[in-house]
Structure formats: structure tokens, C-alpha cells
Design an enzyme around this catalytic site. Structure first.
Site, PDB file in Angstrom:
ATOM      1  N   LYS A  52      55.321 -22.138 -27.887  1.00  0.00           N
ATOM      2  CA  LYS A  52      56.140 -21.112 -27.972  1.00  0.00           C
ATOM      3  C   LYS A  52      57.072 -21.100 -28.568  1.00  0.00           C
ATOM      4  O   LYS A  52      58.064 -20.236 -28.597  1.00  0.00           O
ATOM      5  CB  LYS A  52      56.369 -22.212 -26.123  1.00  0.00           C
ATOM      6  CG  LYS A  52      55.142 -21.308 -25.092  1.00  0.00           C
ATOM      7  CD  LYS A  52      54.920 -21.860 -24.323  1.00  0.00           C
ATOM      8  CE  LYS A  52      54.043 -21.933 -22.612  1.00  0.00           C
ATOM      9  NZ  LYS A  52      53.836 -22.752 -21.542  1.00  0.00           N
ATOM     10  N   GLN A  96      56.968 -27.196 -18.748  1.00  0.00           N
ATOM     11  CA  GLN A  96      55.439 -27.474 -19.130  1.00  0.00           C
ATOM     12  C   GLN A  96      54.270 -27.743 -17.684  1.00  0.00           C
ATOM     13  O   GLN A  96      55.139 -29.366 -17.259  1.00  0.00           O
ATOM     14  CB  GLN A  96      54.609 -28.030 -20.089  1.00  0.00           C
ATOM     15  CG  GLN A  96      53.423 -27.572 -21.204  1.00  0.00           C
ATOM     16  CD  GLN A  96      53.253 -26.189 -21.042  1.00  0.00           C
ATOM     17  OE1 GLN A  96      54.221 -25.502 -21.820  1.00  0.00           O
ATOM     18  NE2 GLN A  96      51.883 -25.694 -20.790  1.00  0.00           N
ATOM     19  N   ASP A 119      58.801 -18.645 -15.698  1.00  0.00           N
ATOM     20  CA  ASP A 119      57.366 -18.663 -15.588  1.00  0.00           C
ATOM     21  C   ASP A 119      57.422 -17.918 -14.189  1.00  0.00           C
ATOM     22  O   ASP A 119      55.783 -17.394 -14.251  1.00  0.00           O
ATOM     23  CB  ASP A 119      57.209 -20.233 -15.039  1.00  0.00           C
ATOM     24  CG  ASP A 119      56.439 -20.754 -16.970  1.00  0.00           C
ATOM     25  OD1 ASP A 119      55.528 -19.973 -17.043  1.00  0.00           O
ATOM     26  OD2 ASP A 119      56.806 -22.674 -16.694  1.00  0.00           O
TER      27      ASP A 119
HETATM   28  N1  GUN Z   1      50.471 -25.083 -17.292  1.00  0.00           N
HETATM   29  C1  GUN Z   1      49.704 -24.353 -17.945  1.00  0.00           C
HETATM   30  N2  GUN Z   1      50.092 -23.071 -18.313  1.00  0.00           N
HETATM   31  C2  GUN Z   1      51.595 -22.703 -17.539  1.00  0.00           C
HETATM   32  C3  GUN Z   1      52.754 -22.050 -17.688  1.00  0.00           C
HETATM   33  O1  GUN Z   1      52.093 -20.861 -17.677  1.00  0.00           O
HETATM   34  N3  GUN Z   1      53.580 -22.328 -17.949  1.00  0.00           N
HETATM   35  C4  GUN Z   1      53.760 -24.040 -17.418  1.00  0.00           C
HETATM   36  N4  GUN Z   1      55.136 -24.308 -17.479  1.00  0.00           N
HETATM   37  N5  GUN Z   1      52.618 -24.517 -17.710  1.00  0.00           N
HETATM   38  C5  GUN Z   1      51.932 -24.266 -17.797  1.00  0.00           C
END
Ligand code: GUN
Length: 282
Positions: A52, A96, A119
Site C-alpha cells: 500500500k 490494517q 476502507d
Molecule cells: N485486512 C485484510 N484486508 C483488509 C482491508 O481491506 N483493510 C484493512 N484495513 N485491513 C485488511
């Protein structure tokens, strides 16, 4: 004859468009910034977060990473989020998941202001998705819709079956397909006659989290099959769909890797750009 839906190519096109807009904002003196928080040492999460960060930088965005130790308290994490909520340089905040067991995930999600919740996990953004009036869509379902659009796959009137009912993928996926006039069924671990239901799907989305769960006998001839799985088997990444046996029954199928995965990051970048524009009244 089936075709492979190339998530890498589609995500590159999405990211290129975002990059252009980020540069245009910069010319007006507006920056676009994402803060990513990771707590603990989960190896898969570390890879996702690093990807990311790299994507942000490649698109000319400001990228800040907060890598906090496993023993970080819930209060410490929430106070960092509160600081970022009012940080003018940061337009999007992503924490995350999963978080360590001693931290209440719901409280953390609720502490991110909805305007920076790229998100789309905050209850306010979830509610907006429900009524079809949204700025942010969770990145994985958003990426799948983008792939369907790019491939000219019309959802309207089609039987759509989503296997998996998570808040991150299954539930928002069902809503987005419904908004496009799909006839949507959500299946899960308690579903009876799963195979028969899947076999009715024109569009089948597998978000189960079990390697090779979807086999050829579960797929209708000519179906579009979308594989959200990211499973490790003997160190090798594989999806929820048994690609080799299923592919010949489909009209189009996403591979793993190179399918849904790259789209997720591209849509995060798009959500961050949307956040920057909204926060600057653009
Ligand atoms: N863990 C797995 N997929 C995601 C996501 O799309 N966003 C976040 N914040 N954590 C994750």
C-alpha cells in the site's frame, strides 16, 4: 472458451487515472495523503501494508506508515487515530486488520472519522452503502465491480451468488451487485444445498478463505467466476477456486495471483483521492 480477467492490467489503468488526478490536485497546491497503521508482526499484514505504501508513493501521494508494537494498548492506538483525524496532511486513514486480540476492532474502526475512512468500515459508511449513497466502498468489492465494468459484464438481471458473508467482502459485495440490479444470494458455512445454489450463478464470487473450495461441479456453464481467496498452500498463493478444473466451464475467470488482489490496492488509492477531493470541496 474462457478469458482470464487480468487484474494487474485493470489495476494499472485505475492507478494511472488516479495518478493523473493526484498531479492535477498538486498543481492547485492540494496534496493527497494516506496514513497506514499496523500493529504487531503478522507477516501477511506487513506485506499488504508495504504494498500500500509503495502504491501511494508511485502515484505521487504522501504516505505515512505507523508500525506499532504488538503490546500497543487500545488507548494508544485510538489516540494516534484521533491525531490523524485532525492532521491536515492526511486525507485517508487505514488501520490494517486483524488487530491483536487485546484491542477491540470495532472501537478502533469507530474512532476513524467517516470522511477519512478509506476502507469504508465505519458504520456510517456501511450504512451509506446499504442505501446506495456512498463516497467510499470497501476496496475488494469495489475492485470487483471495477473489473466487471472494465470487462463489459452486465450485472442487471443476472443471478449473482456470493460465497462468504464478511463485513469486508461478502456483505458489501452483495449490496453493490444489488445496486446494479443483480439477483443476489449470499451463501455461507451454514448454507444448505450450496453446490446447487452456486450452479445457478451467472456471476459467482468466492470469498470463503479456503483453498480450492469451488470445484467444477459447483459452476454453471458460461459463468463468470471471481476468486477473492488469498490462501497459502505449501508457501504458494492460491485462491478459493480450483482454477484448473473450473476455468473451462466459465466464460471469464480471475486468476490468483493477478486477479482481485491488485484491484484492492488500486481502489484504496482511488478512495484516498476521493477523500482528498471531498475534504477540499472538489
Ligand atoms: N485486512 C485484510 N484486508 C483488509 C482491508 O481491506 N483493510 C484493512 N484495513 N485491513 C485488511
Amino acid at each position: 472458451m474462457y478469458r482470464i480477467i487480468d487484474g494487474k492490467a485493470i489495476s494499472a489503468a485505475v492507478k494511472e487515472a488516479v495518478k493523473t488526478e493526484v498531479a492535477q490536485l498538486k498543481e492547485k497546491g492540494i496534496t493527497t495523503g494516506l496514513a497506514v497503521i499496523i500493529v504487531g508482526e503478522d507477516p501477511a499484514s506487513k506485506v499488504y501494508v508495504s504494498n500500500k505504501k509503495k502504491a501511494c508513493e508511485a502515484l505521487g501521494m504522501i504516505s505515512r506508515e505507523y508500525a506499532l508494537p504488538e503490546n500497543t494498548t487500545e488507548d494508544e492506538l485510538i489516540s494516534l487515530i484521533e491525531k490523524l483525524n485532525s492532521d491536515k496532511e492526511i486525507n485517508g486513514i487505514l488501520c490494517q486488520l486483524p488487530l491483536p486480540k487485546h484491542i477491540n476492532e470495532k472501537k478502533v474502526i469507530d474512532s476513524i472519522i467517516p470522511e477519512k475512512d478509506v476502507d469504508a468500515f465505519h458504520p456510517q459508511n456501511v450504512g451509506k452503502i446499504m442505501i446506495g449513497d456512498y463516497d467510499f466502498v470497501p476496496c475488494t468489492p469495489a475492485g470487483i465491480m471495477e473489473m466487471l465494468k472494465y470487462e463489459n459484464i452486465d450485472v442487471s438481471g443476472k443471478r449473482c451468488v456470493v460465497i462468504g458473508r464478511s463485513n469486508i467482502v461478502g456483505k458489501p459485495m452483495a449490496m453493490l451487485l444489488l445496486h446494479k440490479n443483480g439477483t443476489v444470494t449470499v451463501c455461507h458455512s451454514k448454507t444448505e444445498n450450496l453446490k446447487e445454489i452456486c450452479r445457478e450463478a451467472d456471476i459467482l464470487v468466492a470469498a470463503v478463505g479456503r483453498a480450492n473450495f469451488v470445484t467444477a461441479d459447483m459452476v454453471k456453464e458460461g459463468a463468470v467466476v471471481i476468486d477473492v481467496g488469498m490462501n497459502r498452500v505449501d508457501g504458494k498463493l492460491c485462491g478459493d477456486v480450483d482454477f484448473d478444473s473450473v476455468k473451462d466451464k466459465t466464460s471469464a475467470i480471475t486468476p490468483v495471483p493477478g486477479g482481485v488482489g491488485p484491484m484492492t490496492i488500486a481502489m484504496l488509492m482511488k478512495n484516498t483521492l476521493t477523500a482528498a477531493k471531498k475534504q477540499n470541496n472538489i
